[in-house]
Design a protein around this motif. Structure first.
Motif, PDB file in Angstrom:
ATOM      1  N   ARG A 178     101.011  30.626  31.591  1.00 22.11           N
ATOM      2  CA  ARG A 178     100.066  31.956  30.868  1.00 22.11           C
ATOM      3  C   ARG A 178     100.100  33.174  30.656  1.00 22.11           C
ATOM      4  N   ALA A 203      98.324  34.263  27.434  1.00 19.32           N
ATOM      5  CA  ALA A 203      96.862  36.064  27.126  1.00 19.32           C
ATOM      6  C   ALA A 203      98.408  36.525  25.563  1.00 19.32           C
ATOM      7  N   ALA A 218      93.474  40.754  27.530  1.00 19.99           N
ATOM      8  CA  ALA A 218      94.807  39.768  27.795  1.00 19.99           C
ATOM      9  C   ALA A 218      95.492  40.579  27.967  1.00 19.99           C
ATOM     10  N   ALA A 269      96.296  40.569  31.380  1.00 19.20           N
ATOM     11  CA  ALA A 269      96.525  39.270  32.069  1.00 19.20           C
ATOM     12  C   ALA A 269      98.251  38.694  32.160  1.00 19.20           C
ATOM     13  N   ALA A 270      98.177  39.525  30.580  1.00 17.34           N
ATOM     14  CA  ALA A 270      99.714  39.208  30.257  1.00 17.34           C
ATOM     15  C   ALA A 270     100.521  39.728  31.435  1.00 17.34           C
TER      16      ALA A 270
END
Length: 542
Positions: free
Chosen positions: A127, A131, A166, A169-170
Motif C-alpha cells: 500500500r 501510494a 496519496a 495514505a503513504a
C-alpha cells in the motif's frame, strides 16, 4: 522390592515369539547419590501392561553407561535376562515425549504467527508503494502542456489535492507497517525462546544406549523397574561462607554457612531428582596397602664421591640462619576421609543440567563460639592478624573446601577450610589489624672464640620484639617467635626471654615460643630474647 543383581548378557535376548509384546518406554532419573567424584544414578520405569512375559526396551540410557555397575530391580515385576546395546539399537516406533510434543507444537504455532506477521507487513508495504507511485504519476500529470490557463489551474488544484491524499495514505501505511514490525518483535522473541526450550528437551539419539530386558508382570498389570548405574562424570565439593561477628555482639560468634558446588556432564539433564551427597569414594582405594618383606644386604663401601664446589654464603644472624622446620605433610581429603561415610540429603528436588559447572546448593548454617585473639609474628610480619579459634562442637565433620571470610559483614579474604573432625579445633585468620604495629630489631650480635686451652666458637644475639597498639580497643594478644634448638651434645644453646614465654615448644614445634597478654589502647609491649650458641672450634655452625 525384589532385586536381582545381573551380569549383563551381551548376546541376543530370547526370541521375540516368547514375549506377549514389546514395551518401549523411557526412564526417569529419580534419585542421585553424588560422591566427591562420581555419582550413582537411579532411574525409574513405570509399567502398565497385561500380566505375562514382555520384552522391555528402555532406549534412553547414557552412551557411557558402565555395564559392570548396572543393576536392575523390579517391584511387582520379575526381571530376567538383560542386554545393554550400544551400537545396534533396537528398531522401534518412536513414541514422542509429551513435553517434547508440546514444545514442538508451540514452535510450529509461533512459526505460523511469524509467517502471518510477515505477510501482513508485506501487504502494508505494498500500500505504501502504491501510494508513492500514485504521487509520482500525479506529479507528472501536473506538468501537462497545451492546455489553457484555466485548464492548467483546474488541473493543478486537482493534482495538489490528489497528491496530498496519496501522500497521506503513504504516510499512514508506512506508520502502520512500522507498528506491525514492532509488534512482530515480541512474536520473534517468543519463537526464539520456544526453539531454545525445545532444544533443551531434545538430545541426539546417538548419545544413548538401550537396555533390553525380559520382564514378567504379575496379575496387577502394573509395576516399577529400578535401574541403577554409576557415572564418573559428576562431582561435588563443599564451599563455606564464614562470618565472624564482633561489633555489636555481647561475645564474638562464628557462623558457617555450608553449601556445595555440584557439576555433572553425564550427557543428560537430571531434573527434579532427590539428591544425596556422600563423602564415600567408590573410585578410590578400598583396602589398606600391603607391607612387603624388607631385604637388607651388605657389601663393600662405595668409593667416595667427588664433591662439587658450591657457592659460599655469608653467615647470618642466629635467627636468620636457623633452618625452617619442614612443614608437616597435609593429608589429602581422600586419605582423611577413608573412615566413616558422611551423607547429606538435600531437602528439595534439584535440577542439575548437563555441562553446567558449579551449581551452588545451600545446606545449612552452623554457629560456633570462637576465641578471638590478635596474633603477632614480628619475625615475619609488620602487623598483627585477627585469628579466630573455635571448637567444632556441631557433632559433624567439617569437610575440606573453599571458604570466603567475612568480618562484621565485610569480606576480608579467602581460605581453604581444612578437614575438621567433630570435637577438633578450627583455626582461621580474618585479616590484618593495621593498628597493631610490629617491629623486631637485633641491637646486639657477636661471634668469636673463647677459652685458653680448649677453644670453642660462640655466637650471641639479642632480639627486641615490640608490639604497639594504635587502635582504640584492648586486644587479647598472642606473640610468636623462635629460638634455635640443638640435637647434638657438642652444640650448646641457651636462651633467656624477658618476660618469660607463656608457652614453649608451641604445638610440638621445638624452639617456638608464645606470649599471651592483653594490650590496652595506646600501650606498647616489649619482649627481649637473648640467645647463646657454643660449639667446638673445629666444627662449623650450620
Amino acid at each position: 522390592m525384589r532385586s536381582l543383581t545381573l551380569a549383563l548378557v551381551l548376546c541376543t535376548t530370547a526370541p521375540t515369539a516368547l514375549f506377549a509384546d514389546t514395551l518401549i518406554t523411557s526412564s526417569r532419573v529419580a534419585r542421585v547419590t553424588l560422591y566427591p567424584w562420581g555419582a550413582s544414578v537411579v532411574r525409574i520405569v513405570e509399567l502398565s501392561a497385561p500380566a505375562g512375559v514382555h520384552e522391555l526396551i528402555v532406549p534412553d540410557l547414557p552412551l557411557d553407561t558402565d555395564s559392570g555397575s548396572l543393576r536392575v530391580a523390579g517391584e511387582g515385576i520379575s526381571i530376567g535376562a538383560v542386554n545393554l546395546q550400544y551400537d545396534r539399537l533396537p528398531v522401534t516406533e518412536t513414541t514422542p515425549d509429551p513435553a517434547i510434543a508440546a514444545a514442538e507444537a508451540e514452535v510450529e504455532r509461533l512459526e505460523g504467527v511469524v509467517r502471518d506477521n510477515e505477510a501482513a507487513i508485506a501487504a502494508i508495504r505494498l500500500r505504501v508503494d502504491a501510494a508513492n507511485r500514485q504521487v509520482a504519476f500525479l506529479s507528472k500529470l501536473g506538468q501537462g502542456e497545451g492546455s489553457t490557463a484555466e485548464d492548467l489551474r483546474a488541473l493543478s488544484r486537482m493534482v495538489a489535492e490528489e497528491v496530498l491524499a496519496a501522500s497521506q495514505a503513504a504516510f499512514a501505511a508506512d506508520q502502520e507497517a512500522m507498528e506491525a514490525e514492532r509488534a512482530a518483535i515480541a512474536d520473534l522473541d517468543a519463537l526464539d525462546d520456544a526453539r531454545q526450550a525445545l532444544a533443551a528437551l531434545t538430545d541426539s539419539g546417538e548419545d544413548f544406549a538401550a537396555l533390553v530386558a525380559a520382564v514378567e508382570i504379575g496379575t496387577s498389570g502394573t509395576g516399577t523397574v529400578e535401574i541403577t548405574t554409576f557415572t564418573d562424570a559428576a562431582n561435588w565439593q563443599p564451599v563455606y561462607d564464614l562470618r565472624l561477628t564482633r561489633v555489636g555482639a555481647a561475645k564474638p560468634s562464628l557462623s558457617l554457612e555450608r553449601g556445595v558446588l555440584v557439576s555433572q556432564y553425564s550427557g543428560e539433564d537430571w531434573r527434579g531428582v532427590d539428591l544425596v551427597l556422600s563423602t564415600a569414594r567408590p573410585s578410590d582405594q578400598s583396602e589398606p596397602s600391603r607391607v612387603n618383606a624388607w631385604l637388607r644386604r651388605i657389601g663393600p663401601p662405595e668409593p667416595p664421591m667427588v664433591a662439587l664446589s658450591a657457592p659460599r654464603f655469608e653467615a647470618k644472624g642466629l635467627f636468620d640462619s636457623y633452618a625452617e622446620e619442614p612443614s608437616p605433610v597435609v593429608e589429602t581429603a581422600a586419605l582423611e576421609m577413608m573412615g566413616a561415610t558422611v551423607t547429606y540429603r538435600y531437602g528439595a528436588p534439584v535440577d542439575i543440567r548437563d555441562g553446567v559447572d558449579a551449581l551452588r546448593l545451600r545446606l545449612d548454617t552452623l554457629t560456633l563460639a570462637p576465641e578471638v585473639v590478635a596474633e603477632a609474628v614480628p619475625l615475619l610480619d609488620e602487623t598483627a592478624f585477627l585469628v579466630a579459634k573455635a571448637l567444632n562442637d556441631s557433632g559433624q565433620v567439617l569437610l575440606p573446601g573453599e571458604a570466603t571470610l567475612y568480618l562484621d559483614g565485610a569480606m576480608v579474604g579467602l581460605a581453604n577450610l581444612p578437614l575438621t573432625a567433630a570435637g577438633a579445633d578450627l583455626r582461621l585468620g580474618f585479616g590484618p589489624i593495621d593498628g597493631l604495629v610490629l617491629t623486631r630489631t637485633v641491637p646486639t650480635k657477636t661471634e668469636g672464640d673463647r677459652g685458653l686451652i680448649s677453644k670453642t666458637n660462640q655466637q650471641n644475639e639479642t632480639a627486641v620484639l615490640t608490639i604497639e597498639n594504635l587502635t582504640e580497643e584492648a586486644w587479647a594478644l598472642r606473640v610468636l617467635d623462635r629460638v634455635p634448638y640443638s640435637e647434638q651434645e657438642d652444640l650448646v644453646i641457651t636462651y633467656k626471654a624477658t618476660p618469660a614465654a607463656t608457652f614453649t615448644d608451641l604445638d610440638g614445634k621445638r624452639g617456638v615460643l608464645a606470649w599471651q597478654s592483653t594490650l590496652a589502647p595506646g600501650k606498647t609491649q616489649t619482649i627481649r630474647l637473648e640467645s647463646t650458641i657454643s660449639w667446638p672450634i673445629d666444627q662449623v655452625l650450620r
